[in-house]
Design a protein around this motif. Structure first.
Motif, mmCIF file in Angstrom:
data_model
loop_
_atom_site.group_PDB
_atom_site.id
_atom_site.type_symbol
_atom_site.label_atom_id
_atom_site.label_comp_id
_atom_site.label_asym_id
_atom_site.label_seq_id
_atom_site.Cartn_x
_atom_site.Cartn_y
_atom_site.Cartn_z
ATOM 1 N N THR A 122 0.857 -1.182 0.000
ATOM 2 C CA THR A 122 0.000 0.000 0.000
ATOM 3 C C THR A 122 0.889 1.227 0.000
ATOM 4 O O THR A 122 2.116 1.113 0.089
ATOM 5 C CB THR A 122 -0.911 0.049 1.259
ATOM 6 N N SER A 123 0.280 2.387 -0.059
ATOM 7 C CA SER A 123 1.069 3.627 -0.030
ATOM 8 C C SER A 123 1.704 3.847 1.343
ATOM 9 O O SER A 123 2.650 4.609 1.464
ATOM 10 C CB SER A 123 0.180 4.818 -0.395
ATOM 11 N N GLU A 124 1.200 3.169 2.386
ATOM 12 C CA GLU A 124 1.732 3.347 3.738
ATOM 13 C C GLU A 124 2.676 2.226 4.168
ATOM 14 O O GLU A 124 3.258 2.295 5.241
ATOM 15 C CB GLU A 124 0.579 3.435 4.731
ATOM 16 N N GLY A 125 2.811 1.181 3.377
ATOM 17 C CA GLY A 125 3.662 0.049 3.734
ATOM 18 C C GLY A 125 3.119 -1.237 3.139
ATOM 19 O O GLY A 125 2.611 -1.239 2.021
ATOM 20 N N LEU A 176 -0.135 -3.895 9.518
ATOM 21 C CA LEU A 176 0.473 -2.948 8.599
ATOM 22 C C LEU A 176 1.935 -2.814 8.966
ATOM 23 O O LEU A 176 2.274 -2.377 10.061
ATOM 24 C CB LEU A 176 -0.222 -1.585 8.693
ATOM 25 N N ARG A 208 4.979 -0.830 8.469
ATOM 26 C CA ARG A 208 5.470 0.468 7.999
ATOM 27 C C ARG A 208 6.993 0.448 8.042
ATOM 28 O O ARG A 208 7.592 -0.585 8.306
ATOM 29 C CB ARG A 208 4.950 1.571 8.908
#
Length: 67
Positions: free
Chosen positions: A29-32, A48, A50
């Motif tokens: 994803t754009s966050e990790g 998630l 990161r």
């Protein structure tokens, strides 16, 4: 969800979260990276990852017949 998703043990059965869970899937994803894992009891959890420690973001109940 809240605290149970971030616990160091499985919120459903108490199994220690030692990294031996079965990885179900991974998604960037754009966050990790979201990593879905399944505990020995069948409960699933999404974490998630990161640029730092992993953060649990979701979890689900195990199947009713897991015992």
């Amino acid at each position: 969800m809240g605290d149970r998703a971030g616990a160091a043990t499985c919120w459903a059965c108490g199994w220690t979260d030692d990294g031996n869970e079965a990885v179900v899937s991974r998604h960037r994803t754009s966050e990790g990276e979201i990593v879905w894992t399944r505990c020995v009891c069948g409960a699933v959890r999404a974490r998630l990852h990161r640029f730092g420690p992993a953060e649990a973001v979701a979890c689900a109940d195990p199947p009713e017949d897991w015992r």
